[in-house]
Design an enzyme around this catalytic site. Structure first.
Site, PDB file in Angstrom:
ATOM      1  N   SER A 155      43.751  23.987  81.288  1.00 33.40           N
ATOM      2  CA  SER A 155      43.302  23.338  80.056  1.00 33.40           C
ATOM      3  C   SER A 155      42.665  24.387  79.159  1.00 33.40           C
ATOM      4  O   SER A 155      42.215  25.441  79.636  1.00 33.40           O
ATOM      5  CB  SER A 155      42.276  22.249  80.403  1.00 33.40           C
ATOM      6  OG  SER A 155      41.645  21.758  79.236  1.00 33.40           O
ATOM      7  N   TYR A 168      34.817  18.465  84.331  1.00 34.38           N
ATOM      8  CA  TYR A 168      36.218  18.794  84.047  1.00 34.38           C
ATOM      9  C   TYR A 168      36.356  20.282  83.720  1.00 34.38           C
ATOM     10  O   TYR A 168      37.256  20.954  84.239  1.00 34.38           O
ATOM     11  CB  TYR A 168      36.725  17.950  82.889  1.00 34.38           C
ATOM     12  CG  TYR A 168      38.166  18.204  82.537  1.00 34.38           C
ATOM     13  CD1 TYR A 168      39.188  17.635  83.288  1.00 34.38           C
ATOM     14  CD2 TYR A 168      38.519  19.004  81.453  1.00 34.38           C
ATOM     15  CE1 TYR A 168      40.524  17.857  82.974  1.00 34.38           C
ATOM     16  CE2 TYR A 168      39.845  19.235  81.127  1.00 34.38           C
ATOM     17  CZ  TYR A 168      40.845  18.661  81.885  1.00 34.38           C
ATOM     18  OH  TYR A 168      42.158  18.893  81.567  1.00 34.38           O
ATOM     19  N   LYS A 172      38.616  23.106  85.832  1.00 35.06           N
ATOM     20  CA  LYS A 172      39.718  23.863  85.248  1.00 35.06           C
ATOM     21  C   LYS A 172      39.422  25.365  85.190  1.00 35.06           C
ATOM     22  O   LYS A 172      40.342  26.185  85.318  1.00 35.06           O
ATOM     23  CB  LYS A 172      40.063  23.316  83.864  1.00 35.06           C
ATOM     24  CG  LYS A 172      40.668  21.910  83.901  1.00 35.06           C
ATOM     25  CD  LYS A 172      41.930  21.846  84.755  1.00 35.06           C
ATOM     26  CE  LYS A 172      42.606  20.482  84.688  1.00 35.06           C
ATOM     27  NZ  LYS A 172      43.856  20.441  85.483  1.00 35.06           N
TER      28      LYS A 172
END
Length: 244
Positions: A155, A168, A172
């Site tokens: 991401s 998150y 990532k």
């Protein structure tokens, strides 16, 4: 069926030929759109997800060749569940030419200290441990075949940071580091990359951006570009952090 090769040039030569592609999180979003696009191009899909209902729906969309593809209910967070997938793949003698570790989730927008423990764990277990479980069981198969490309979906937030999505971002960033480290361990012919897919209008994006998610492209518009890029990855890309 996978085709054994011994160098990057050989992998490049496969770009125009039929391949076997394993995609996790295949039942919706980016995974589903990528699977449909690759199948349309004639490639064989091995897909897994947690929802059997969604897998059945995807299988129905590929009804022209129902026996060509393999779909299984798998929870990538579970090492034993991934082991069952690897066993099924070996039994079909269909070691993937490409693996796309796409399964992922995100926390609800929240300050880190207000994210519930179970929500934090779900993000790490899916995005990071799920990827690690796939590597654990499938890299040995690719090494034996002497070829293969692994694409770990990352991401933009795996290379930068944003408020409200710390779990998150952490997952990532970890996927990026994991990919670069594993790249140093792979033999010639096998490659691993981290791939930032860009900003796509998915359920995950909507959970962060709300209604403004509709400003971005939909998965089916993204899939042709993604498929072209992924199909043309070679051993020379090993260790790269790429962006669509």
């Amino acid at each position: 069926m996978a085709i054994a090769i011994t160098n990057g040039a050989g992998m490049g030569a496969l770009a125009g030929k039929q391949k076997t592609v394993l995609i996790t999180g295949v039942s919706r979003g980016l995974g589903k759109s990528l699977a449909l696009e690759l199948a349309k191009l004639g490639h064989t899909i091995i897909g897994c997800a947690r929802s059997q209902e969604n897998l059945n729906a995807l299988q129905a969309q590929l009804s022209d060749e129902p026996n060509k593809h393999l779909f299984m209910t798998v929870d990538v967070r579970s090492n034993s569940s991934v082991a069952e997938l690897a066993k099924a793949v070996m039994e079909k003698n269909s070691v993937p030419d490409i693996i796309v570790n796409n399964a992922g989730t995100i926390n609800k927008n929240n300050k880190m200290w207000e994210v519930p423990e179970e929500e934090f764990d779900a993000v790490i277990d899916t995005n990071l441990k799920g990827t690690a479980n796939m590597l654990r069981h499938f890299i040995p198969l690719m090494i034996e075949s002497k070829q293969g490309v692994i694409v770990n979906i990352s991401s933009g937030w795996g290379r930068s940071a944003a408020a409200q999505v710390a779990p998150y971002c952490a997952s990532k960033w970890a996927v990026e580091g994991l990919s670069r480290s594993v790249a140093k361990e792979l033999p010639p012919g096998v490659a691993i990359v981290a791939l930032n897919p860009g900003v796509i209008n998915t359920d995950m994006l909507a959970s962060c951006f709300g209604t403004s998610a509709c400003m971005y492209q939909l998965p089916h518009a993204w899939a042709p570009k993604a498929a072209t890029m992924i199909l043309n990855l070679t051993a020379a890309d090993n260790g790269a952090s790429l962006t669509i």
